[in-house]
Design a protein around this motif. Structure first.
Motif, PDB file in Angstrom:
ATOM      1  N   ARG A 172       0.830  -1.212   0.000  1.00  0.00           N
ATOM      2  CA  ARG A 172       0.000   0.000   0.000  1.00  0.00           C
ATOM      3  C   ARG A 172       0.860   1.256   0.000  1.00  0.00           C
ATOM      4  O   ARG A 172       0.350   2.358  -0.208  1.00  0.00           O
ATOM      5  N   HIS A 173       2.146   1.065   0.241  1.00  0.00           N
ATOM      6  CA  HIS A 173       3.041   2.210   0.357  1.00  0.00           C
ATOM      7  C   HIS A 173       4.177   2.190  -0.658  1.00  0.00           C
ATOM      8  O   HIS A 173       4.589   3.251  -1.145  1.00  0.00           O
ATOM      9  N   PHE A 174       4.683   1.003  -0.984  1.00  0.00           N
ATOM     10  CA  PHE A 174       5.809   0.879  -1.910  1.00  0.00           C
ATOM     11  C   PHE A 174       5.584  -0.304  -2.833  1.00  0.00           C
ATOM     12  O   PHE A 174       5.018  -1.322  -2.416  1.00  0.00           O
ATOM     13  N   ARG A 175       6.058  -0.184  -4.059  1.00  0.00           N
ATOM     14  CA  ARG A 175       5.917  -1.283  -5.023  1.00  0.00           C
ATOM     15  C   ARG A 175       6.891  -2.419  -4.717  1.00  0.00           C
ATOM     16  O   ARG A 175       6.617  -3.576  -5.035  1.00  0.00           O
ATOM     17  N   SER A 176       8.033  -2.059  -4.127  1.00  0.00           N
ATOM     18  CA  SER A 176       9.078  -3.046  -3.865  1.00  0.00           C
ATOM     19  C   SER A 176      10.062  -2.455  -2.857  1.00  0.00           C
ATOM     20  O   SER A 176       9.982  -1.269  -2.510  1.00  0.00           O
ATOM     21  N   VAL A 177      11.011  -3.275  -2.419  1.00  0.00           N
ATOM     22  CA  VAL A 177      12.065  -2.781  -1.538  1.00  0.00           C
ATOM     23  C   VAL A 177      12.903  -1.735  -2.276  1.00  0.00           C
ATOM     24  O   VAL A 177      13.346  -0.738  -1.685  1.00  0.00           O
ATOM     25  N   GLU A 178      13.094  -1.948  -3.583  1.00  0.00           N
ATOM     26  CA  GLU A 178      13.840  -0.972  -4.384  1.00  0.00           C
ATOM     27  C   GLU A 178      13.132   0.380  -4.381  1.00  0.00           C
ATOM     28  O   GLU A 178      13.771   1.437  -4.287  1.00  0.00           O
ATOM     29  N   ASP A 179      11.798   0.351  -4.478  1.00  0.00           N
ATOM     30  CA  ASP A 179      11.011   1.578  -4.454  1.00  0.00           C
ATOM     31  C   ASP A 179      11.161   2.289  -3.105  1.00  0.00           C
ATOM     32  O   ASP A 179      11.260   3.517  -3.033  1.00  0.00           O
TER      33      ASP A 179
END
Length: 259
Positions: free
Chosen positions: A53-60
């Motif tokens: 809900r907050h980030f697409r991925s850890v990279e994001d």
């Protein structure tokens, strides 16, 4: 209804902040490339599904940390290289602004320094783009200085990159000194018969030494600027590695060998 929406938005911001803070703490001991999503959510105390809900991925999430670390430097760098005051005042101002930013965001700055040449492409590109923006902003400010009369756009951009790289190097110097002091304090705290070697006095002396080194390096760039041979002619051929978007990043201490 608006109160409910405001409460939900506040909760969303708290959860996002918890994820960022948890990641920063974990990244003190590892690289972003080795950081797992579940590891972050466990440290933040939320369900893994809530992460998306907050980030697409850890990279994001890493890109968001870059923004937090460097966005606040844009007005600082503009102030540092402004035409207000003489050269020595500008240098002292630049060094103090960088030191204050490192003091305020040490974990963020450690993350940027480490990941600038790390294994996560999206984060490397985010850092590169931020530094390119810094370079362009500094070049525009330098162009307003009467000393820059007759300089070509390429030369101004090259000079701007020297200043930006040296300010990054200055940040690294302050970080290294902070880490060294913290390590010494940790050893003293665990020693059987500690003999304090650090404290406010030592911290102040260390900071002064770092600031002096940083100022000398910036002063050397400023002196070289006054004697740049092509500044009146407006050019010459820019070096192959001239700054700009897409130029490979140089090391953080690349401009710091003069002292």
């Amino acid at each position: 209804m608006s109160h409910t929406l405001g409460t939900r938005q506040a909760q969303k911001q708290r959860t996002r902040r918890a994820l960022l803070d948890a990641a920063l703490e974990l990244l003190e001991e590892q690289s972003l490339g080795s950081l797992g999503l579940r590891e972050v959510t466990r440290a933040a105390g939320i369900a893994p599904t809530a992460f998306y809900r907050h980030f697409r991925s850890v990279e994001d999430l890493g890109v968001a940390l870059v923004g937090e670390a460097l966005e606040g430097l844009h007005p600082l760098i503009g102030t540092a290289v402004s035409t207000t005051g003489d050269a020595e005042e500008r240098i002292a101002r630049a060094v103090e602004l960088v030191a204050a930013h490192v003091d305020r965001y040490p974990a963020h700055m450690r993350f940027v320094v480490r990941e600038r040449h790390g294994g996560v492409r999206a984060v490397r590109e985010a850092i590169r783009d931020q530094l390119a923006r810094f370079t362009e902003e500094v070049a525009r400010t330098l162009a307003e200085d009467p000393v820059s009369a007759g300089w070509s756009a390429d030369d101004l951009l090259m000079l701007a990159q020297l200043y930006v790289e040296q300010m990054i190097a200055t940040g690294c110097l302050f970080l290294e000194s902070l880490e060294s002091l913290e390590a010494m304090e940790s050893l003293e705290a665990t020693a059987p018969s500690p003999v304090p070697a650090t404290g406010p006095g030592e911290r102040a002396r260390t900071r002064e030494r770092v600031a002096s080194t940083a100022a000398r390096r910036l002063r050397l760039i400023s002196i070289g600027r006054l004697h740049w041979p092509d500044r009146r002619a407006g050019g010459g051929t820019p070096d192959e590695g001239a700054p700009g978007r897409g130029t490979p990043c140089t090391g953080a201490t690349g401009t710091g060998t003069a002292d």
